[in-house]
Scaffold this motif. Sequence first.
Motif, PDB file in Angstrom:
ATOM      1  N   LEU A 171       0.839  -1.150  -0.173  1.00 16.78           N
ATOM      2  CA  LEU A 171      -0.240  -0.320  -0.012  1.00 16.78           C
ATOM      3  C   LEU A 171       1.090   0.883  -0.051  1.00 16.78           C
ATOM      4  O   LEU A 171       1.706   1.154   0.880  1.00 16.78           O
ATOM      5  N   GLY A 172       0.804   2.368  -0.749  1.00  8.78           N
ATOM      6  CA  GLY A 172       1.442   3.110  -0.361  1.00  8.78           C
ATOM      7  C   GLY A 172       2.257   3.534  -2.345  1.00  8.78           C
ATOM      8  O   GLY A 172       3.074   4.729  -1.976  1.00  8.78           O
ATOM      9  N   VAL A 173       1.974   3.612  -3.250  1.00  7.37           N
ATOM     10  CA  VAL A 173       2.547   3.513  -4.450  1.00  7.37           C
ATOM     11  C   VAL A 173       1.644   4.385  -4.891  1.00  7.37           C
ATOM     12  O   VAL A 173       0.522   4.311  -5.307  1.00  7.37           O
ATOM     13  N   ALA A 174       2.508   5.015  -5.337  1.00  7.18           N
ATOM     14  CA  ALA A 174       1.710   7.162  -5.937  1.00  7.18           C
ATOM     15  C   ALA A 174       2.150   6.886  -6.754  1.00  7.18           C
ATOM     16  O   ALA A 174       1.832   7.497  -8.075  1.00  7.18           O
ATOM     17  N   ASN A 175       3.523   6.999  -7.524  1.00  5.98           N
ATOM     18  CA  ASN A 175       4.167   6.265  -8.669  1.00  5.98           C
ATOM     19  C   ASN A 175       5.559   6.061  -8.817  1.00  5.98           C
ATOM     20  O   ASN A 175       6.008   5.222  -7.619  1.00  5.98           O
ATOM     21  N   ARG A 197       8.113   6.780  -8.629  1.00  2.35           N
ATOM     22  CA  ARG A 197       9.611   7.283  -7.309  1.00  2.35           C
ATOM     23  C   ARG A 197       8.634   6.865  -5.665  1.00  2.35           C
ATOM     24  O   ARG A 197      10.212   7.448  -4.714  1.00  2.35           O
ATOM     25  N   SER A 198       7.844   6.274  -5.767  1.00  2.00           N
ATOM     26  CA  SER A 198       7.329   5.929  -4.000  1.00  2.00           C
ATOM     27  C   SER A 198       8.537   4.859  -3.134  1.00  2.00           C
ATOM     28  O   SER A 198       9.417   3.761  -4.286  1.00  2.00           O
ATOM     29  N   ILE A 199       8.812   5.245  -2.296  1.00  2.00           N
ATOM     30  CA  ILE A 199       9.357   4.255  -1.369  1.00  2.00           C
ATOM     31  C   ILE A 199       8.539   2.677  -1.675  1.00  2.00           C
ATOM     32  O   ILE A 199       9.579   1.742  -1.679  1.00  2.00           O
ATOM     33  N   ALA A 209       1.785   7.576   4.489  1.00  2.17           N
ATOM     34  CA  ALA A 209       1.473   9.412   5.115  1.00  2.17           C
ATOM     35  C   ALA A 209       0.842  10.316   5.194  1.00  2.17           C
ATOM     36  O   ALA A 209       0.798  10.698   3.346  1.00  2.17           O
ATOM     37  N   PHE A 210      -0.058  11.100   5.517  1.00  2.00           N
ATOM     38  CA  PHE A 210      -0.466  12.243   4.715  1.00  2.00           C
ATOM     39  C   PHE A 210      -0.152  13.238   6.090  1.00  2.00           C
ATOM     40  O   PHE A 210      -0.818  13.222   7.248  1.00  2.00           O
ATOM     41  N   SER A 211      -0.299  15.096   5.909  1.00  2.00           N
ATOM     42  CA  SER A 211      -0.067  15.577   6.828  1.00  2.00           C
ATOM     43  C   SER A 211      -1.067  17.280   5.728  1.00  2.00           C
ATOM     44  O   SER A 211       0.087  17.386   4.922  1.00  2.00           O
ATOM     45  N   ASP A 244      -4.479   9.829  12.086  1.00  2.00           N
ATOM     46  CA  ASP A 244      -5.528   9.024  11.353  1.00  2.00           C
ATOM     47  C   ASP A 244      -5.042   8.307   9.760  1.00  2.00           C
ATOM     48  O   ASP A 244      -4.715   6.716  10.451  1.00  2.00           O
ATOM     49  N   ILE A 245      -4.968   9.018   9.151  1.00  2.00           N
ATOM     50  CA  ILE A 245      -4.092   8.512   7.989  1.00  2.00           C
ATOM     51  C   ILE A 245      -2.779   8.298   8.179  1.00  2.00           C
ATOM     52  O   ILE A 245      -1.963   6.706   7.146  1.00  2.00           O
ATOM     53  N   SER A 246      -2.080   8.888   8.570  1.00  2.00           N
ATOM     54  CA  SER A 246      -0.590   8.507   9.253  1.00  2.00           C
ATOM     55  C   SER A 246      -0.308   6.888  10.225  1.00  2.00           C
ATOM     56  O   SER A 246       0.927   5.822  10.411  1.00  2.00           O
ATOM     57  N   THR A 303       5.975  -0.615   8.431  1.00  2.00           N
ATOM     58  CA  THR A 303       6.082  -0.481   7.901  1.00  2.00           C
ATOM     59  C   THR A 303       7.379   0.991   7.654  1.00  2.00           C
ATOM     60  O   THR A 303       8.134   0.756   7.829  1.00  2.00           O
ATOM     61  N   LEU A 304       6.575   2.030   7.182  1.00  2.00           N
ATOM     62  CA  LEU A 304       8.346   3.724   6.684  1.00  2.00           C
ATOM     63  C   LEU A 304       8.384   4.145   7.834  1.00  2.00           C
ATOM     64  O   LEU A 304       6.535   5.233   8.074  1.00  2.00           O
ATOM     65  N   THR A 305       8.456   4.912   8.939  1.00  2.00           N
ATOM     66  CA  THR A 305       8.892   5.651   9.286  1.00  2.00           C
ATOM     67  C   THR A 305       9.887   6.869   8.924  1.00  2.00           C
ATOM     68  O   THR A 305      10.767   6.739   8.863  1.00  2.00           O
ATOM     69  N   TYR A 306      10.587   7.389  10.048  1.00  2.00           N
ATOM     70  CA  TYR A 306      11.267   8.649   9.828  1.00  2.00           C
ATOM     71  C   TYR A 306      12.272   9.495  11.290  1.00  2.00           C
ATOM     72  O   TYR A 306      11.258   9.076  12.621  1.00  2.00           O
ATOM     73  N   ALA A 314       3.594  12.202  15.073  1.00  2.00           N
ATOM     74  CA  ALA A 314       2.901  11.064  14.661  1.00  2.00           C
ATOM     75  C   ALA A 314       4.030   9.629  13.866  1.00  2.00           C
ATOM     76  O   ALA A 314       3.591   8.542  14.462  1.00  2.00           O
ATOM     77  N   LYS A 315       5.169   9.442  13.466  1.00  2.00           N
ATOM     78  CA  LYS A 315       5.937   9.105  13.630  1.00  2.00           C
ATOM     79  C   LYS A 315       5.856   8.089  14.709  1.00  2.00           C
ATOM     80  O   LYS A 315       6.514   7.041  15.544  1.00  2.00           O
ATOM     81  N   ALA A 316       6.144   8.891  15.854  1.00  2.00           N
ATOM     82  CA  ALA A 316       6.680   8.447  17.022  1.00  2.00           C
ATOM     83  C   ALA A 316       5.567   7.426  17.346  1.00  2.00           C
ATOM     84  O   ALA A 316       5.420   6.078  17.976  1.00  2.00           O
ATOM     85  N   SER A 361      13.286   2.652   8.946  1.00  2.00           N
ATOM     86  CA  SER A 361      13.318   4.007   9.874  1.00  2.00           C
ATOM     87  C   SER A 361      14.584   4.633   8.518  1.00  2.00           C
ATOM     88  O   SER A 361      15.840   5.336   8.797  1.00  2.00           O
ATOM     89  N   ALA A 362      13.681   5.548   7.270  1.00  2.00           N
ATOM     90  CA  ALA A 362      14.535   5.616   5.677  1.00  2.00           C
ATOM     91  C   ALA A 362      15.019   6.798   5.779  1.00  2.00           C
ATOM     92  O   ALA A 362      14.085   8.462   6.325  1.00  2.00           O
ATOM     93  N   GLY A 363      15.883   7.445   5.219  1.00  2.00           N
ATOM     94  CA  GLY A 363      16.410   8.726   5.142  1.00  2.00           C
ATOM     95  C   GLY A 363      15.451   9.721   4.310  1.00  2.00           C
ATOM     96  O   GLY A 363      15.007   9.214   3.420  1.00  2.00           O
ATOM     97  N   PRO A 364      15.826  10.406   3.956  1.00  3.92           N
ATOM     98  CA  PRO A 364      14.676  11.646   3.310  1.00  3.92           C
ATOM     99  C   PRO A 364      15.473  11.417   1.872  1.00  3.92           C
ATOM    100  O   PRO A 364      16.837  10.682   1.477  1.00  3.92           O
ATOM    101  N   ILE A 365      14.710  10.765   1.076  1.00  8.40           N
ATOM    102  CA  ILE A 365      14.236  10.314  -0.215  1.00  8.40           C
ATOM    103  C   ILE A 365      12.933  11.532  -1.089  1.00  8.40           C
ATOM    104  O   ILE A 365      11.890  11.946  -0.441  1.00  8.40           O
ATOM    105  N   LYS A 366      13.029  12.032  -2.712  1.00 11.12           N
ATOM    106  CA  LYS A 366      12.441  13.179  -3.234  1.00 11.12           C
ATOM    107  C   LYS A 366      11.257  12.130  -3.739  1.00 11.12           C
ATOM    108  O   LYS A 366      11.916  11.223  -4.576  1.00 11.12           O
TER     109      LYS A 366
END
Length: 254
Positions: free
Chosen positions: A12-16, A18-20, A93-95, A117-119, A142-145, A161-163, A187-192
């Motif tokens: 769940l969570g393929v948007a395009n 470039r999605s993780i 995730a969403f905010s 709710d979403i994340s 799941t994916l966190t940061y 939310a990630k906590a 817990s992934a590092g930042p990705i564009k």
Amino acid sequence: QGLMAGKRGLILGVANNRSIAYGIAKACVDHGAEIALTYQGEAFKKRVEPLAAELNAHVAGHCDVTDPESLDAVFADIARHWGKLDFLVHAIAFSDKDELTGRYVETTRDNFLRTMDISVYSFTTIAKRAEPLMTDGGSLLTLTYYGAEKVMPHYNVMGVAKAALEASVRYLAVDLGAKKIRVNAISAGPIKTLAASGIGDFRYILKWNEYNSPLKQTVTQEEVGDSGVYFLSDLSRGVTGEVHHVDSGYHVVG
Ligand code: 0WD
């Protein structure tokens, strides 16, 4: 053959592309898994369908985690199509992006609740729906940061939310452990990605990680995907309740 031969999983969570979630999906398929994808509404349907074709993936339909009926429909589709599930990836995730900048203290109640709710809640309700299908045990990821652990500029309510998501991983690991269903987070590092582009000063955060992480580079979707294979395959059969950093080592210095 491959590390994931014979395993079937819902991602769940393929948007395009470039999605993780796409990076994890591709790595799973490369290692022999069969996968199913969902899309969030018509807008994403036409982006996800060609990716599903490329990955030989089943399309399990529309999934908006704020709409329980769409979740029921997706899990009913999986039950019909496969009758069981071996793994599940939650990369959602969403905010409101107006609150992913400036001060956390300004967070509105509406956006706080929607973000949680979403994340966060979505992972728990999805775990509940996956449990009866994981008859031979299973693996949830799941994916966190890092913003869950330390204050990161602009991450704000998403850090809170990630906590909560990381705490959910531990509680779910206990609840589902008796059925040999494992629950872990990367817990992934930042990705564009699309979602990341909503975070204030994201390009600066990428550069900062590149200059300061032990490996002196940012991580890629492929690197997160390969680590995902470890958690989703039997290689990690002794591991649950874990939050594993795939961040070029940034968390040891940052
Ligand atoms: O730097 C990054 N990109 C990091 C992302 C670092 C560490 C963690 N993560 C996390 C994110 O917080 C998220 O949990 O990884 C996960 C995947 O995020 P992504 O790959 O960065 O982002 P993206 O490709 O945009 O996928 C997230 C998707 C949504 O895309 P949009 O762009 O519409 O927000 O989550 C899905 C949607 O496809 N999503 C939903 N799916 C079902 N129901 C919903 C919803 N209500 N809301 C968002």
